[in-house]
Design a protein around this motif. Structure first.
Motif, PDB file in Angstrom:
ATOM      1  N   ARG A  88       5.531  -7.263   4.738  1.00 37.25           N
ATOM      2  CA  ARG A  88       5.175  -8.368   5.634  1.00 37.25           C
ATOM      3  C   ARG A  88       6.378  -9.085   6.225  1.00 37.25           C
ATOM      4  O   ARG A  88       6.249  -9.762   7.248  1.00 37.25           O
ATOM      5  N   TYR A  89       7.553  -8.949   5.598  1.00 41.93           N
ATOM      6  CA  TYR A  89       8.750  -9.555   6.169  1.00 41.93           C
ATOM      7  C   TYR A  89       9.594  -8.558   6.945  1.00 41.93           C
ATOM      8  O   TYR A  89      10.665  -8.909   7.433  1.00 41.93           O
ATOM      9  N   GLY A  90       9.145  -7.323   7.046  1.00 47.78           N
ATOM     10  CA  GLY A  90       9.934  -6.317   7.738  1.00 47.78           C
ATOM     11  C   GLY A  90      10.881  -5.599   6.782  1.00 47.78           C
ATOM     12  O   GLY A  90      10.508  -5.225   5.673  1.00 47.78           O
ATOM     13  N   ILE A  98       5.454 -15.111 -23.770  1.00 47.34           N
ATOM     14  CA  ILE A  98       5.729 -15.591 -22.411  1.00 47.34           C
ATOM     15  C   ILE A  98       4.629 -15.236 -21.424  1.00 47.34           C
ATOM     16  O   ILE A  98       4.577 -15.812 -20.337  1.00 47.34           O
ATOM     17  N   VAL A  99       3.738 -14.305 -21.762  1.00 50.01           N
ATOM     18  CA  VAL A  99       2.699 -13.906 -20.807  1.00 50.01           C
ATOM     19  C   VAL A  99       1.594 -14.958 -20.781  1.00 50.01           C
ATOM     20  O   VAL A  99       0.901 -15.175 -21.776  1.00 50.01           O
ATOM     21  N   LYS A 100       1.447 -15.614 -19.648  1.00 52.91           N
ATOM     22  CA  LYS A 100       0.466 -16.688 -19.488  1.00 52.91           C
ATOM     23  C   LYS A 100      -0.651 -16.332 -18.508  1.00 52.91           C
ATOM     24  O   LYS A 100      -1.712 -16.958 -18.516  1.00 52.91           O
ATOM     25  N   SER A 101      -0.400 -15.355 -17.654  1.00 49.63           N
ATOM     26  CA  SER A 101      -1.328 -15.025 -16.587  1.00 49.63           C
ATOM     27  C   SER A 101      -1.126 -13.568 -16.211  1.00 49.63           C
ATOM     28  O   SER A 101      -0.142 -12.937 -16.636  1.00 49.63           O
ATOM     29  N   VAL A 102      -2.053 -13.030 -15.432  1.00 53.08           N
ATOM     30  CA  VAL A 102      -1.915 -11.660 -14.930  1.00 53.08           C
ATOM     31  C   VAL A 102      -2.187 -11.652 -13.436  1.00 53.08           C
ATOM     32  O   VAL A 102      -2.813 -12.566 -12.892  1.00 53.08           O
ATOM     33  N   ARG A 103      -1.708 -10.577 -12.788  1.00 53.76           N
ATOM     34  CA  ARG A 103      -1.976 -10.411 -11.364  1.00 53.76           C
ATOM     35  C   ARG A 103      -2.356  -8.963 -11.077  1.00 53.76           C
ATOM     36  O   ARG A 103      -1.769  -8.032 -11.626  1.00 53.76           O
ATOM     37  N   HIS A 104      -3.339  -8.798 -10.237  1.00 58.69           N
ATOM     38  CA  HIS A 104      -3.716  -7.512  -9.653  1.00 58.69           C
ATOM     39  C   HIS A 104      -4.105  -7.809  -8.218  1.00 58.69           C
ATOM     40  O   HIS A 104      -5.167  -8.380  -7.957  1.00 58.69           O
ATOM     41  N   LYS A 105      -3.242  -7.457  -7.275  1.00 59.63           N
ATOM     42  CA  LYS A 105      -3.539  -7.714  -5.868  1.00 59.63           C
ATOM     43  C   LYS A 105      -4.764  -6.889  -5.465  1.00 59.63           C
ATOM     44  O   LYS A 105      -4.728  -5.662  -5.518  1.00 59.63           O
ATOM     45  N   PRO A 106      -5.850  -7.528  -5.063  1.00 55.73           N
ATOM     46  CA  PRO A 106      -7.040  -6.768  -4.683  1.00 55.73           C
ATOM     47  C   PRO A 106      -6.864  -6.086  -3.326  1.00 55.73           C
ATOM     48  O   PRO A 106      -6.057  -6.520  -2.491  1.00 55.73           O
ATOM     49  N   ARG A 107      -7.599  -5.034  -3.127  1.00 58.50           N
ATOM     50  CA  ARG A 107      -7.608  -4.368  -1.824  1.00 58.50           C
ATOM     51  C   ARG A 107      -8.013  -5.372  -0.758  1.00 58.50           C
ATOM     52  O   ARG A 107      -8.950  -6.152  -0.938  1.00 58.50           O
ATOM     53  N   ALA A 108      -7.284  -5.374   0.363  1.00 53.42           N
ATOM     54  CA  ALA A 108      -7.515  -6.374   1.402  1.00 53.42           C
ATOM     55  C   ALA A 108      -7.531  -5.715   2.768  1.00 53.42           C
ATOM     56  O   ALA A 108      -6.931  -4.654   2.982  1.00 53.42           O
ATOM     57  N   ASN A 109      -8.204  -6.378   3.707  1.00 51.25           N
ATOM     58  CA  ASN A 109      -8.225  -5.935   5.098  1.00 51.25           C
ATOM     59  C   ASN A 109      -7.020  -6.502   5.842  1.00 51.25           C
ATOM     60  O   ASN A 109      -6.534  -7.586   5.508  1.00 51.25           O
ATOM     61  N   PRO A 110      -6.536  -5.808   6.868  1.00 48.04           N
ATOM     62  CA  PRO A 110      -5.360  -6.296   7.588  1.00 48.04           C
ATOM     63  C   PRO A 110      -5.622  -7.503   8.480  1.00 48.04           C
ATOM     64  O   PRO A 110      -4.687  -8.140   8.945  1.00 48.04           O
ATOM     65  N   ALA A 111      -6.908  -7.816   8.717  1.00 50.02           N
ATOM     66  CA  ALA A 111      -7.249  -8.946   9.581  1.00 50.02           C
ATOM     67  C   ALA A 111      -8.654  -9.419   9.219  1.00 50.02           C
ATOM     68  O   ALA A 111      -9.406  -8.697   8.557  1.00 50.02           O
ATOM     69  N   ILE A 126       2.873 -23.087  -3.302  1.00 50.07           N
ATOM     70  CA  ILE A 126       3.430 -23.208  -1.959  1.00 50.07           C
ATOM     71  C   ILE A 126       4.724 -22.406  -1.957  1.00 50.07           C
ATOM     72  O   ILE A 126       5.765 -22.855  -2.446  1.00 50.07           O
ATOM     73  N   SER A 127       4.627 -21.213  -1.452  1.00 50.48           N
ATOM     74  CA  SER A 127       5.742 -20.257  -1.495  1.00 50.48           C
ATOM     75  C   SER A 127       5.409 -19.120  -0.549  1.00 50.48           C
ATOM     76  O   SER A 127       4.319 -19.067   0.031  1.00 50.48           O
ATOM     77  N   GLY A 128       6.337 -18.197  -0.376  1.00 50.45           N
ATOM     78  CA  GLY A 128       6.072 -17.030   0.445  1.00 50.45           C
ATOM     79  C   GLY A 128       5.699 -17.358   1.879  1.00 50.45           C
ATOM     80  O   GLY A 128       4.855 -16.698   2.474  1.00 50.45           O
ATOM     81  N   LEU A 129       6.350 -18.356   2.467  1.00 48.03           N
ATOM     82  CA  LEU A 129       5.970 -18.843   3.797  1.00 48.03           C
ATOM     83  C   LEU A 129       6.776 -18.206   4.918  1.00 48.03           C
ATOM     84  O   LEU A 129       6.649 -18.613   6.082  1.00 48.03           O
ATOM     85  N   GLY A 130       7.591 -17.224   4.597  1.00 58.63           N
ATOM     86  CA  GLY A 130       8.434 -16.614   5.615  1.00 58.63           C
ATOM     87  C   GLY A 130       7.640 -15.884   6.683  1.00 58.63           C
ATOM     88  O   GLY A 130       6.484 -15.496   6.488  1.00 58.63           O
ATOM     89  N   LEU A 131       8.284 -15.684   7.824  1.00 57.05           N
ATOM     90  CA  LEU A 131       7.709 -14.941   8.942  1.00 57.05           C
ATOM     91  C   LEU A 131       8.613 -13.755   9.258  1.00 57.05           C
ATOM     92  O   LEU A 131       9.833 -13.838   9.091  1.00 57.05           O
ATOM     93  N   PHE A 144      11.899 -15.851  -4.967  1.00 52.33           N
ATOM     94  CA  PHE A 144      13.141 -15.090  -4.865  1.00 52.33           C
ATOM     95  C   PHE A 144      13.109 -13.888  -5.809  1.00 52.33           C
ATOM     96  O   PHE A 144      12.430 -13.927  -6.830  1.00 52.33           O
ATOM     97  N   PRO A 145      13.773 -12.806  -5.468  1.00 56.97           N
ATOM     98  CA  PRO A 145      14.627 -12.629  -4.287  1.00 56.97           C
ATOM     99  C   PRO A 145      13.882 -12.262  -3.010  1.00 56.97           C
ATOM    100  O   PRO A 145      14.504 -12.122  -1.959  1.00 56.97           O
ATOM    101  N   VAL A 146      12.544 -12.111  -3.079  1.00 56.63           N
ATOM    102  CA  VAL A 146      11.804 -11.622  -1.915  1.00 56.63           C
ATOM    103  C   VAL A 146      12.014 -12.525  -0.709  1.00 56.63           C
ATOM    104  O   VAL A 146      12.335 -12.054   0.392  1.00 56.63           O
ATOM    105  N   ASP A 147      11.851 -13.840  -0.887  1.00 57.35           N
ATOM    106  CA  ASP A 147      11.994 -14.729   0.261  1.00 57.35           C
ATOM    107  C   ASP A 147      13.443 -14.887   0.707  1.00 57.35           C
ATOM    108  O   ASP A 147      13.704 -15.480   1.763  1.00 57.35           O
ATOM    109  N   GLY A 148      14.366 -14.310  -0.056  1.00 57.72           N
ATOM    110  CA  GLY A 148      15.745 -14.251   0.398  1.00 57.72           C
ATOM    111  C   GLY A 148      15.903 -13.402   1.642  1.00 57.72           C
ATOM    112  O   GLY A 148      16.915 -13.509   2.345  1.00 57.72           O
ATOM    113  N   VAL A 149      14.915 -12.572   1.940  1.00 59.70           N
ATOM    114  CA  VAL A 149      14.910 -11.823   3.193  1.00 59.70           C
ATOM    115  C   VAL A 149      14.824 -12.780   4.379  1.00 59.70           C
ATOM    116  O   VAL A 149      15.331 -12.481   5.471  1.00 59.70           O
ATOM    117  N   CYS A 150      14.179 -13.936   4.159  1.00 62.57           N
ATOM    118  CA  CYS A 150      13.927 -14.889   5.252  1.00 62.57           C
ATOM    119  C   CYS A 150      14.874 -16.080   5.262  1.00 62.57           C
ATOM    120  O   CYS A 150      15.127 -16.662   6.330  1.00 62.57           O
TER     121      CYS A 150
END
Length: 292
Positions: A30-32, A113-126, A213-218, A250-256
């Motif tokens: 998403r950031y290129g 240290i494990v407090k939560s889990v994540r599994h990005k669900p399948r999503a539509n592009p729009a 509130i994070s990941g706000l880059g374009l 970070f470091p992902v938003d370091g791209v922006c």
């Protein structure tokens, strides 16, 4: 201001297999172009980018480690925490629709240290497409089983799937759902922002919901407060400071943008807020939610 960075990554793709950080060709992102982050990012690297900010604790997010080794990253992160004192908490990988979910969750119960889990669900592009992965039977059953584990759920999905997230939440209303990256408001047109805000307001009616509130880059654009001030203020208005937290990604938003640019933006966007609200956004909400 004492800060808990509520969402960032540690990784070493030289030593460990993260497919998206190692394989060729690189995935659409998403950031290129993300070639600049395909290298180790460890505590010393974090200290270098965050110099000048009073970071008292951090929460790491799973970094899409080898899915054939679903608990490997959490073990690696626990060992890192044992050796360095960081991170204070970790959001681990868990594939809700896999047959090994019960085994994976049982392992996580042994890792403090494990407090939560994540599994990005399948999503539509729009917006306007068919239902996403949160409506799949196996995914929904996996989410329901999280309630028995005592773990929270970090959700990363575009805002047009948040109504499905509300339907999912009803299966385990006691399980906190922490929405990653402000619900991904990537379409900054008037119509896009109106749709995002409306979906966010509906989602925020869930008592179990919290927002990062994070990941706000374009893409192909430096991080700038003028692009993100309205996003930040809407998130705070909708959820309140007691259910919102700032994070670097970070470091992902370091791209922006640099860590300093991003956190200076958070600071400037809340400069007129009461100190108690700012303490919640920068520290207290993450401290409470992740049980630090």
């Amino acid at each position: 201001m004492k800060i808990i960075d509520a969402h960032h990554h540690f990784w070493d793709p030289v030593a460990n297999y993260h497919p998206w950080l190692r394989d060729e060709p690189m995935i659409p992102f998403r950031y290129g172009d993300y070639s600049s982050i395909r290298k180790p990012f460890m505590p010393d690297d974090y200290d270098a980018v965050s110099r000048g900010w009073d970071i008292v604790a951090t929460v790491t997010m799973e970094g899409e480690w080898d899915p054939a080794d679903p608990v490997g990253e959490a073990h690696w992160m626990q060992d890192l925490a044992n050796r360095t004192g960081r991170p204070a908490a970790h959001v681990a990988q868990a594939w809700l629709d896999r047959e090994d979910l019960a085994e994976v969750l049982s392992v996580y119960k042994t890792l403090p240290i494990v407090k939560s889990v994540r599994h990005k669900p399948r999503a539509n592009p729009a917006p306007g497409g068919p239902a996403g992965g949160m409506m799949d039977t196996a995914y929904r059953e996996g989410f329901r089983r999280l309630a028995d584990s005592g773990l929270m759920f970090d959700l990363q999905t575009p805002w047009w799937h948040l109504d499905e997230a509300m339907d999912l939440a009803a299966l385990a209303p006691e399980t906190p759902i922490i929405l990653n990256h402000a619900g991904l408001p990537s379409d900054r047109s008037a119509a896009g922002l109106a749709g995002w805000e409306a979906a966010l307001r509906r989602f925020a009616t869930l008592p179990q919901s919290v927002i990062k509130i994070s990941g706000l880059g374009l893409p192909d654009r430096p991080w700038a407060l003028e692009d993100n001030r309205a996003i930040i203020r809407t998130c705070i208005d909708v959820f309140g400071p007691e259910r919102a937290m700032f994070a670097s990604n970070f470091p992902v938003d370091g791209v922006c943008g640099s860590f300093d640019v991003i956190f200076s933006g958070f600071d400037a966007a809340t400069r007129q807020d009461p100190e108690a609200a700012r303490r919640a956004l920068f520290h207290d909400t993450a401290h409470r939610v992740y049980g630090l």
